[in-house]
Design a protein around this motif. Sequence first.
Motif, PDB file in Angstrom:
ATOM      1  N   LEU A  30     -39.281  98.330 -16.237  1.00  0.00           N
ATOM      2  CA  LEU A  30     -38.169  97.928 -17.088  1.00  0.00           C
ATOM      3  C   LEU A  30     -37.178  99.085 -17.240  1.00  0.00           C
ATOM      4  N   SER A  31     -37.687 100.294 -17.363  1.00  0.00           N
ATOM      5  CA  SER A  31     -36.802 101.463 -17.489  1.00  0.00           C
ATOM      6  C   SER A  31     -35.954 101.652 -16.230  1.00  0.00           C
ATOM      7  N   ASP A  32     -36.506 101.311 -15.053  1.00  0.00           N
ATOM      8  CA  ASP A  32     -35.730 101.362 -13.812  1.00  0.00           C
ATOM      9  C   ASP A  32     -34.564 100.385 -13.886  1.00  0.00           C
ATOM     10  N   LEU A  33     -34.862  99.168 -14.317  1.00  0.00           N
ATOM     11  CA  LEU A  33     -33.823  98.146 -14.405  1.00  0.00           C
ATOM     12  C   LEU A  33     -32.754  98.532 -15.425  1.00  0.00           C
ATOM     13  N   GLU A  34     -33.171  99.119 -16.531  1.00  0.00           N
ATOM     14  CA  GLU A  34     -32.214  99.540 -17.556  1.00  0.00           C
ATOM     15  C   GLU A  34     -31.244 100.584 -17.011  1.00  0.00           C
ATOM     16  N   ARG A  35     -31.769 101.563 -16.247  1.00  0.00           N
ATOM     17  CA  ARG A  35     -30.904 102.608 -15.661  1.00  0.00           C
ATOM     18  C   ARG A  35     -29.915 102.006 -14.676  1.00  0.00           C
ATOM     19  N   VAL A  36     -30.384 101.134 -13.810  1.00  0.00           N
ATOM     20  CA  VAL A  36     -29.515 100.531 -12.802  1.00  0.00           C
ATOM     21  C   VAL A  36     -28.480  99.627 -13.464  1.00  0.00           C
ATOM     22  N   ALA A  37     -28.899  98.835 -14.441  1.00  0.00           N
ATOM     23  CA  ALA A  37     -27.969  97.950 -15.151  1.00  0.00           C
ATOM     24  C   ALA A  37     -26.858  98.760 -15.805  1.00  0.00           C
ATOM     25  N   LYS A  38     -27.223  99.864 -16.426  1.00  0.00           N
ATOM     26  CA  LYS A  38     -26.230 100.716 -17.082  1.00  0.00           C
ATOM     27  C   LYS A  38     -25.275 101.327 -16.057  1.00  0.00           C
ATOM     28  N   LYS A  39     -25.830 101.844 -14.963  1.00  0.00           N
ATOM     29  CA  LYS A  39     -25.026 102.491 -13.926  1.00  0.00           C
ATOM     30  C   LYS A  39     -24.020 101.523 -13.305  1.00  0.00           C
ATOM     31  N   PHE A  40     -24.447 100.284 -13.060  1.00  0.00           N
ATOM     32  CA  PHE A  40     -23.593  99.303 -12.402  1.00  0.00           C
ATOM     33  C   PHE A  40     -22.941  98.329 -13.372  1.00  0.00           C
ATOM     34  N   ASN A  41     -23.086  98.593 -14.668  1.00  0.00           N
ATOM     35  CA  ASN A  41     -22.478  97.770 -15.720  1.00  0.00           C
ATOM     36  C   ASN A  41     -22.859  96.287 -15.570  1.00  0.00           C
ATOM     37  N   LEU A  42     -24.160  96.050 -15.503  1.00  0.00           N
ATOM     38  CA  LEU A  42     -24.698  94.699 -15.337  1.00  0.00           C
ATOM     39  C   LEU A  42     -25.540  94.311 -16.547  1.00  0.00           C
ATOM     40  N   PRO A  43     -25.576  93.027 -16.884  1.00  0.00           N
ATOM     41  CA  PRO A  43     -26.522  92.597 -17.915  1.00  0.00           C
ATOM     42  C   PRO A  43     -27.929  92.590 -17.322  1.00  0.00           C
ATOM     43  N   MET A  44     -28.926  92.799 -18.126  1.00  0.00           N
ATOM     44  CA  MET A  44     -30.308  92.799 -17.646  1.00  0.00           C
ATOM     45  C   MET A  44     -30.671  91.462 -17.005  1.00  0.00           C
ATOM     46  N   THR A  45     -30.063  90.398 -17.450  1.00  0.00           N
ATOM     47  CA  THR A  45     -30.373  89.080 -16.897  1.00  0.00           C
ATOM     48  C   THR A  45     -29.970  88.950 -15.428  1.00  0.00           C
ATOM     49  N   TRP A  46     -29.054  89.794 -14.959  1.00  0.00           N
ATOM     50  CA  TRP A  46     -28.593  89.730 -13.572  1.00  0.00           C
ATOM     51  C   TRP A  46     -29.751  89.849 -12.580  1.00  0.00           C
ATOM     52  N   PHE A  47     -30.721  90.688 -12.896  1.00  0.00           N
ATOM     53  CA  PHE A  47     -31.843  90.927 -11.986  1.00  0.00           C
ATOM     54  C   PHE A  47     -32.717  89.677 -11.807  1.00  0.00           C
ATOM     55  N   PHE A  48     -32.677  88.780 -12.772  1.00  0.00           N
ATOM     56  CA  PHE A  48     -33.579  87.630 -12.787  1.00  0.00           C
ATOM     57  C   PHE A  48     -32.880  86.306 -12.530  1.00  0.00           C
ATOM     58  N   GLU A  49     -31.606  86.331 -12.173  1.00  0.00           N
ATOM     59  CA  GLU A  49     -30.883  85.091 -11.904  1.00  0.00           C
ATOM     60  C   GLU A  49     -31.575  84.336 -10.777  1.00  0.00           C
ATOM     61  N   GLY A  50     -31.763  83.043 -10.973  1.00  0.00           N
ATOM     62  CA  GLY A  50     -32.407  82.213  -9.974  1.00  0.00           C
ATOM     63  C   GLY A  50     -33.918  82.115 -10.124  1.00  0.00           C
ATOM     64  N   TYR A  51     -34.488  82.879 -11.046  1.00  0.00           N
ATOM     65  CA  TYR A  51     -35.931  82.816 -11.284  1.00  0.00           C
ATOM     66  C   TYR A  51     -36.277  81.637 -12.182  1.00  0.00           C
ATOM     67  N   LYS A  52     -37.448  81.107 -11.986  1.00  0.00           N
ATOM     68  CA  LYS A  52     -38.037  80.170 -12.936  1.00  0.00           C
ATOM     69  C   LYS A  52     -38.991  81.000 -13.778  1.00  0.00           C
ATOM     70  N   ALA A  53     -39.227  80.605 -14.992  1.00  0.00           N
ATOM     71  CA  ALA A  53     -40.064  81.382 -15.912  1.00  0.00           C
ATOM     72  C   ALA A  53     -41.426  81.716 -15.304  1.00  0.00           C
ATOM     73  N   LYS A  54     -42.017  80.800 -14.580  1.00  0.00           N
ATOM     74  CA  LYS A  54     -43.350  81.047 -14.006  1.00  0.00           C
ATOM     75  C   LYS A  54     -43.318  82.100 -12.901  1.00  0.00           C
ATOM     76  N   ASP A  55     -42.134  82.391 -12.336  1.00  0.00           N
ATOM     77  CA  ASP A  55     -42.008  83.350 -11.243  1.00  0.00           C
ATOM     78  C   ASP A  55     -41.731  84.763 -11.709  1.00  0.00           C
ATOM     79  N   LEU A  56     -41.455  84.950 -12.989  1.00  0.00           N
ATOM     80  CA  LEU A  56     -41.125  86.280 -13.498  1.00  0.00           C
ATOM     81  C   LEU A  56     -42.327  87.196 -13.483  1.00  0.00           C
ATOM     82  N   PRO A  57     -42.092  88.489 -13.163  1.00  0.00           N
ATOM     83  CA  PRO A  57     -43.201  89.446 -13.221  1.00  0.00           C
ATOM     84  C   PRO A  57     -43.784  89.525 -14.620  1.00  0.00           C
ATOM     85  N   SER A  58     -45.064  89.739 -14.703  1.00  0.00           N
ATOM     86  CA  SER A  58     -45.735  89.805 -15.993  1.00  0.00           C
ATOM     87  C   SER A  58     -46.744  90.938 -15.959  1.00  0.00           C
ATOM     88  N   ASP A  59     -46.910  91.594 -17.072  1.00  0.00           N
ATOM     89  CA  ASP A  59     -47.918  92.641 -17.189  1.00  0.00           C
ATOM     90  C   ASP A  59     -49.240  92.079 -17.663  1.00  0.00           C
TER      91      ASP A  59
END
Length: 82
Positions: free
Chosen positions: A50-79
């Motif tokens: 998540l910290s990787d995504l936060e850094r990239v989102a900030k650098k490229f001025n993207l919302p965090m949701t951008w990384f997950f566009e097109g995903y269905k809830a069951k396909d999302l990574p989970s810990d």
Amino acid sequence: MAKRKRQHRKYTRIGHRIAELGRQVDLAKAFGLSQQTVSKKLRGEAAILLSDLERVAKKFNLPMTWFFEGYKAKDLPSDKVA
């Protein structure tokens, strides 16, 4: 016998999305990691944190949701451990 690298299928999909942003050398700077480590993350050989995504989102001025566009809830990574 060569050691087979384990791929994290769900991370690979996010990695492909991140790769759309540009060259690995530029992404490595955004991640604050080596180009080799970023390459492993993009190919799914290392987890994308998540910290990787936060850094990239900030650098490229993207919302965090951008990384997950097109995903269905069951396909999302989970810990969660099954």
